[in-house]
Design a protein around this motif. Structure first.
Motif, PDB file in Angstrom:
ATOM      1  N   LEU A  28       0.848  -1.188   0.000  1.00 16.17           N
ATOM      2  CA  LEU A  28       0.000   0.000   0.000  1.00 16.17           C
ATOM      3  C   LEU A  28       0.882   1.235   0.000  1.00 16.17           C
ATOM      4  O   LEU A  28       1.898   1.271   0.696  1.00 16.17           O
ATOM      5  CB  LEU A  28      -0.881   0.017   1.257  1.00 16.17           C
ATOM      6  CG  LEU A  28      -1.862  -1.142   1.404  1.00 16.17           C
ATOM      7  CD1 LEU A  28      -2.441  -1.155   2.814  1.00 16.17           C
ATOM      8  CD2 LEU A  28      -2.981  -1.012   0.363  1.00 16.17           C
ATOM      9  N   ALA A  30       0.607   5.377   0.694  1.00 17.93           N
ATOM     10  CA  ALA A  30      -0.159   6.569   1.062  1.00 17.93           C
ATOM     11  C   ALA A  30       0.619   7.770   0.518  1.00 17.93           C
ATOM     12  O   ALA A  30       0.621   8.015  -0.682  1.00 17.93           O
ATOM     13  CB  ALA A  30      -0.344   6.595   2.578  1.00 17.93           C
ATOM     14  N   GLY A  32       3.855   7.894   0.497  1.00 20.37           N
ATOM     15  CA  GLY A  32       5.033   7.287  -0.137  1.00 20.37           C
ATOM     16  C   GLY A  32       6.362   7.707   0.472  1.00 20.37           C
ATOM     17  O   GLY A  32       7.421   7.260   0.021  1.00 20.37           O
ATOM     18  N   THR A  33       6.352   8.544   1.515  1.00 23.16           N
ATOM     19  CA  THR A  33       7.623   9.077   2.039  1.00 23.16           C
ATOM     20  C   THR A  33       8.471   8.013   2.724  1.00 23.16           C
ATOM     21  O   THR A  33       9.685   8.129   2.779  1.00 23.16           O
ATOM     22  CB  THR A  33       7.375  10.230   3.041  1.00 23.16           C
ATOM     23  OG1 THR A  33       6.626   9.725   4.146  1.00 23.16           O
ATOM     24  CG2 THR A  33       6.646  11.385   2.402  1.00 23.16           C
ATOM     25  N   ASP A  34       7.842   6.984   3.240  1.00 20.76           N
ATOM     26  CA  ASP A  34       8.605   5.874   3.820  1.00 20.76           C
ATOM     27  C   ASP A  34       8.702   4.721   2.825  1.00 20.76           C
ATOM     28  O   ASP A  34       9.783   4.195   2.560  1.00 20.76           O
ATOM     29  CB  ASP A  34       7.934   5.397   5.115  1.00 20.76           C
ATOM     30  CG  ASP A  34       8.711   4.259   5.759  1.00 20.76           C
ATOM     31  OD1 ASP A  34       9.958   4.282   5.689  1.00 20.76           O
ATOM     32  OD2 ASP A  34       8.085   3.347   6.320  1.00 20.76           O
ATOM     33  N   THR A 111       0.945  10.884   5.636  1.00 20.61           N
ATOM     34  CA  THR A 111      -0.415  10.758   6.148  1.00 20.61           C
ATOM     35  C   THR A 111      -0.391  10.123   7.537  1.00 20.61           C
ATOM     36  O   THR A 111       0.599   9.500   7.937  1.00 20.61           O
ATOM     37  CB  THR A 111      -1.242   9.853   5.224  1.00 20.61           C
ATOM     38  OG1 THR A 111      -0.656   8.526   5.261  1.00 20.61           O
ATOM     39  CG2 THR A 111      -1.240  10.362   3.785  1.00 20.61           C
ATOM     40  N   ASP A 170       5.687   9.216  15.854  1.00 17.36           N
ATOM     41  CA  ASP A 170       5.329  10.199  16.887  1.00 17.36           C
ATOM     42  C   ASP A 170       3.829  10.221  17.141  1.00 17.36           C
ATOM     43  O   ASP A 170       3.391  10.371  18.284  1.00 17.36           O
ATOM     44  CB  ASP A 170       5.788  11.602  16.451  1.00 17.36           C
ATOM     45  CG  ASP A 170       7.273  11.784  16.656  1.00 17.36           C
ATOM     46  OD1 ASP A 170       7.754  11.513  17.764  1.00 17.36           O
ATOM     47  OD2 ASP A 170       7.956  12.195  15.706  1.00 17.36           O
TER      48      ASP A 170
END
Ligand SMILES: Cc1cc2nc3c(=O)[nH]c(=O)nc-3n(C[C@H](O)[C@H](O)[C@H](O)COP(=O)(O)OP(=O)(O)OC[C@H]3O[C@@H](n4cnc5c(N)ncnc54)[C@H](O)[C@@H]3O)c2cc1C
Length: 325
Positions: A28, A30, A32-34, A111, A170
């Motif tokens: 999946l 979202a 995409g930053t990770d 997100t 966090d």
């Protein structure tokens, strides 16, 4: 980056169906930053043949408040959550936690669903494949946890089993303190999971084929005080070395209930029950804060290089309870 197919999901149902049609071979996406870093560095032995884009599902990015609390769609961006008037008004620790994530660019893309489900940051686990081969460790299914004989400075001091990577999210710390739940949808329908139970000793506890669709945060009791503190090595962009989210209900000047959760120190948001119990009925003076902070870290089992995390986390709890963070 290796190639994969990419599909824009039009609905939650379609995303679940696609996951079901590609068991263990679909990811999946979202913000995409990770995910894209994980794929670029090729850190996992299994590589997806399909990436399912969740950004194209309508209606998953709302932040709404009613008399029961907050409903946050899984695709709501961290920047929106940090700036949202209802979140800042009644759920301040969530706004602060979201605002503390990474950079403005990351918060504009990232997100809440992705932040909760992001992979761990352990540098052995994340070792890029192109630099001499990925490291196969206990978390990847076999082999040792390299922290045991290696550099443990960022690893867990509480609650670890055979993997010492800490939960990096966090927002998970704040949401656990607020007693939030996530709605999860999968091949067998919907279920609701407390954020506190979303993480096991080896990561996220979602079943295969499931995704997070919504975060539900109950309204904190009237008169509850909240505090979120995060210690990082690098300012202003860094993951928590340790953090604390605290919600304390004060009635007639005394503590009538507390929820204290530590981040960055365990494989999951660590609920400091001993500290919560220590505060019950207390006036919340400096000595109460100090004793609760001691209690919060009593179970800590640091390794050689991460003893400082215990000191840092203890001091964060003390400051959060004294309100002088
Ligand atoms: C330089 C840097 C600094 C950072 N600092 C921090 C920090 O201080 N604090 C912090 O908490 N994070 C930090 N991060 C991590 C960042 O917050 C996450 O990368 C981001 O929040 C993930 O959100 P996303 O939407 O981009 O997720 P994605 O990258 O799209 O997804 C992340 C993972 O979650 C899964 N996923 C996404 N959405 C869902 C869903 N709805 N249901 C089930 N699974 C899903 C994906 O399959 C993937 O495995 C940092 C990252 C970087 C690069």
């Amino acid at each position: 980056m290796r190639s994969f197919d990419h599909v824009n999901a039009g609905s939650i149902r379609e995303a679940v169906e696609l996951l079901g049609r590609h068991p263990g071979k679909a990811a999946l996406m979202a913000g995409g930053t990770d995910l894209l870093t994980v794929l670029k560095d090729d850190i996992l032995p299994a590589y997806p043949e399909l990436v399912i884009n969740l950004k194209t599902i309508p209606g998953l990015d709302t932040v709404e408040e009613d008399d029961k609390g907050l409903r946050i769609g899984a695709m709501a961006r961290l920047a929106e959550i940090a700036a949202s008037p209802p979140v800042r008004g009644g759920y301040g620790i969530l706004a602060e936690a979201a605002a503390s994530v990474g950079t403005p660019a990351l918060r504009n893309m990232g997100t809440i669903g992705g932040n909760l489900c992001q992979d761990v940051r352990c540098w052995y686990y994340r070792y890029p494949h192109r630099m001499g081969g990925r490291m196969i460790c206990r978390r990847k299914g076999k082999g040792p946890c390299f922290v045991l004989k290696g550099d443990s400075r960022y690893s867990a001091v509480l609650g670890a089993g055979t993997c010492f990577a800490v939960c990096p999210s966090d927002t998970a710390t704040a949401l656990a303190a607020l007693d939030a739940r996530v709605r999860v949808t999968g091949p067998r329908g919907d279920r609701s999971v407390p954020v506190r139970d979303l993480y096991g000793s080896h990561g996220i506890t979602l079943e295969p084929g499931e995704l997070v669709t919504e975060v539900l945060v109950p309204a904190p009791p009237e008169g509850a005080r909240q505090g979120y503190l995060k210690f990082t090595e690098r300012e202003p962009v860094d993951f928590a070395v340790a953090s604390v989210a605290a919600v304390v209900l004060v009635v007639d000047g005394r503590c009538a209930g507390a929820s204290i959760v530590l981040g960055g120190v365990a494989p999951f948001p660590y609920r400091a029950r001993a500290a919560e119990e220590r505060l019950e009925g207390r006036l919340l003076g400096p000595e109460d804060a100090r004793e609760a902070a001691e209690a919060a870290l009593r179970e800590a089992r640091p390794r050689g290089m991460n003893r400082y995390k215990v000191t840092v986390a203890r001091e964060l709890v003390r400051r959060a309870l004294k309100g002088d963070g």
